[in-house]
Design a protein around this motif. Structure first.
Motif, short mmCIF file in Angstrom:
data_model
loop_
_atom_site.label_atom_id
_atom_site.label_comp_id
_atom_site.label_asym_id
_atom_site.label_seq_id
_atom_site.Cartn_x
_atom_site.Cartn_y
_atom_site.Cartn_z
N GLN A 173 140.81 50.82 18.29
CA GLN A 173 140.82 51.60 19.53
C GLN A 173 139.41 51.77 20.08
O GLN A 173 139.17 51.62 21.28
CB GLN A 173 141.43 52.97 19.30
CG GLN A 173 142.91 52.99 19.11
CD GLN A 173 143.41 54.41 18.78
OE1 GLN A 173 142.63 55.27 18.37
NE2 GLN A 173 144.70 54.61 18.94
N LEU A 174 138.49 52.11 19.19
CA LEU A 174 137.11 52.32 19.63
C LEU A 174 136.49 51.02 20.14
O LEU A 174 135.77 51.02 21.14
CB LEU A 174 136.27 52.89 18.48
CG LEU A 174 136.58 54.33 18.09
CD1 LEU A 174 135.90 54.69 16.78
CD2 LEU A 174 136.16 55.28 19.20
N ARG A 175 136.79 49.90 19.49
CA ARG A 175 136.27 48.60 19.94
C ARG A 175 136.84 48.24 21.31
O ARG A 175 136.12 47.73 22.18
CB ARG A 175 136.63 47.50 18.93
CG ARG A 175 135.95 47.65 17.61
CD ARG A 175 134.52 47.27 17.71
NE ARG A 175 133.95 47.25 16.36
CZ ARG A 175 132.68 47.24 16.13
NH1 ARG A 175 131.82 47.20 17.11
NH2 ARG A 175 132.23 47.24 14.90
N ALA A 176 138.13 48.50 21.52
CA ALA A 176 138.74 48.21 22.81
C ALA A 176 138.14 49.09 23.90
O ALA A 176 137.86 48.60 25.01
CB ALA A 176 140.25 48.42 22.73
N GLU B 147 125.51 53.25 27.83
CA GLU B 147 125.25 54.33 26.86
C GLU B 147 126.56 54.77 26.19
O GLU B 147 126.61 54.97 24.98
CB GLU B 147 124.58 55.52 27.55
CG GLU B 147 124.29 56.69 26.63
CD GLU B 147 123.37 56.33 25.47
OE1 GLU B 147 123.44 57.03 24.44
OE2 GLU B 147 122.59 55.38 25.57
N THR B 148 127.60 54.90 26.96
CA THR B 148 128.90 55.27 26.39
C THR B 148 129.41 54.15 25.48
O THR B 148 129.95 54.43 24.40
CB THR B 148 129.92 55.55 27.52
OG1 THR B 148 129.39 56.57 28.37
CG2 THR B 148 131.24 56.02 26.96
N ALA B 149 129.22 52.92 25.88
CA ALA B 149 129.63 51.78 25.05
C ALA B 149 128.87 51.78 23.73
O ALA B 149 129.44 51.52 22.67
CB ALA B 149 129.40 50.47 25.79
N ARG B 150 127.58 52.09 23.79
CA ARG B 150 126.77 52.15 22.57
C ARG B 150 127.28 53.24 21.63
O ARG B 150 127.41 53.04 20.42
CB ARG B 150 125.30 52.43 22.91
CG ARG B 150 124.38 52.41 21.71
CD ARG B 150 122.98 52.91 22.06
NE ARG B 150 122.97 54.31 22.48
CZ ARG B 150 123.06 55.35 21.65
NH1 ARG B 150 123.18 55.16 20.36
NH2 ARG B 150 123.03 56.58 22.12
N ARG B 151 127.63 54.40 22.19
CA ARG B 151 128.15 55.50 21.37
C ARG B 151 129.49 55.14 20.73
O ARG B 151 129.74 55.46 19.57
CB ARG B 151 128.28 56.78 22.19
CG ARG B 151 126.95 57.50 22.31
CD ARG B 151 127.15 58.89 22.89
NE ARG B 151 126.44 58.89 24.16
CZ ARG B 151 126.91 59.32 25.30
NH1 ARG B 151 128.11 59.85 25.38
NH2 ARG B 151 126.19 59.27 26.39
N LEU B 152 130.34 54.47 21.48
CA LEU B 152 131.64 54.04 20.93
C LEU B 152 131.43 53.03 19.80
O LEU B 152 132.09 53.10 18.77
CB LEU B 152 132.50 53.43 22.03
CG LEU B 152 133.05 54.42 23.06
CD1 LEU B 152 133.61 53.68 24.27
CD2 LEU B 152 134.10 55.31 22.43
#
Length: 77
Positions: free
Chosen positions: A23-26, A35-40
């Motif tokens: 889920q997090l990868r998707a 920045e949000t993508a990096r945190r995920l």
């Protein structure tokens, strides 16, 4: 609770962790903000060691009394 019963719970937990990482990868792939993508990505990566250990413990507890099974050195006293 027996070790065999515990192994089932560990396997179920591993499946849930695997699903959460997916889920997090998707969400990371769908995210447009870097920045949000990096945190995920960081959150997903922080779950990887937990997933690995949970899978190892599922195998260890399932095969603990099997004489032919060579126990994992990491969990041997």
């Amino acid at each position: 609770m027996t070790l065999l019963e515990m192994s089932v719970l560990y396997a179920e937990s591993a499946d849930k962790l695997r699903g959460r990482i997916a889920q997090l990868r998707a969400a990371e792939r769908a995210e447009t903000d870097p920045e949000t993508a990096r945190r995920l990505r960081q959150r997903a990566e922080s779950l990887r060691p937990l997933l690995r250990e949970t899978r190892e413990l599922a195998v260890l507890t399932a095969k603990y009394y099997d004489r032919s099974y060579h126990k994992h050195e990491k969990y041997t006293l």
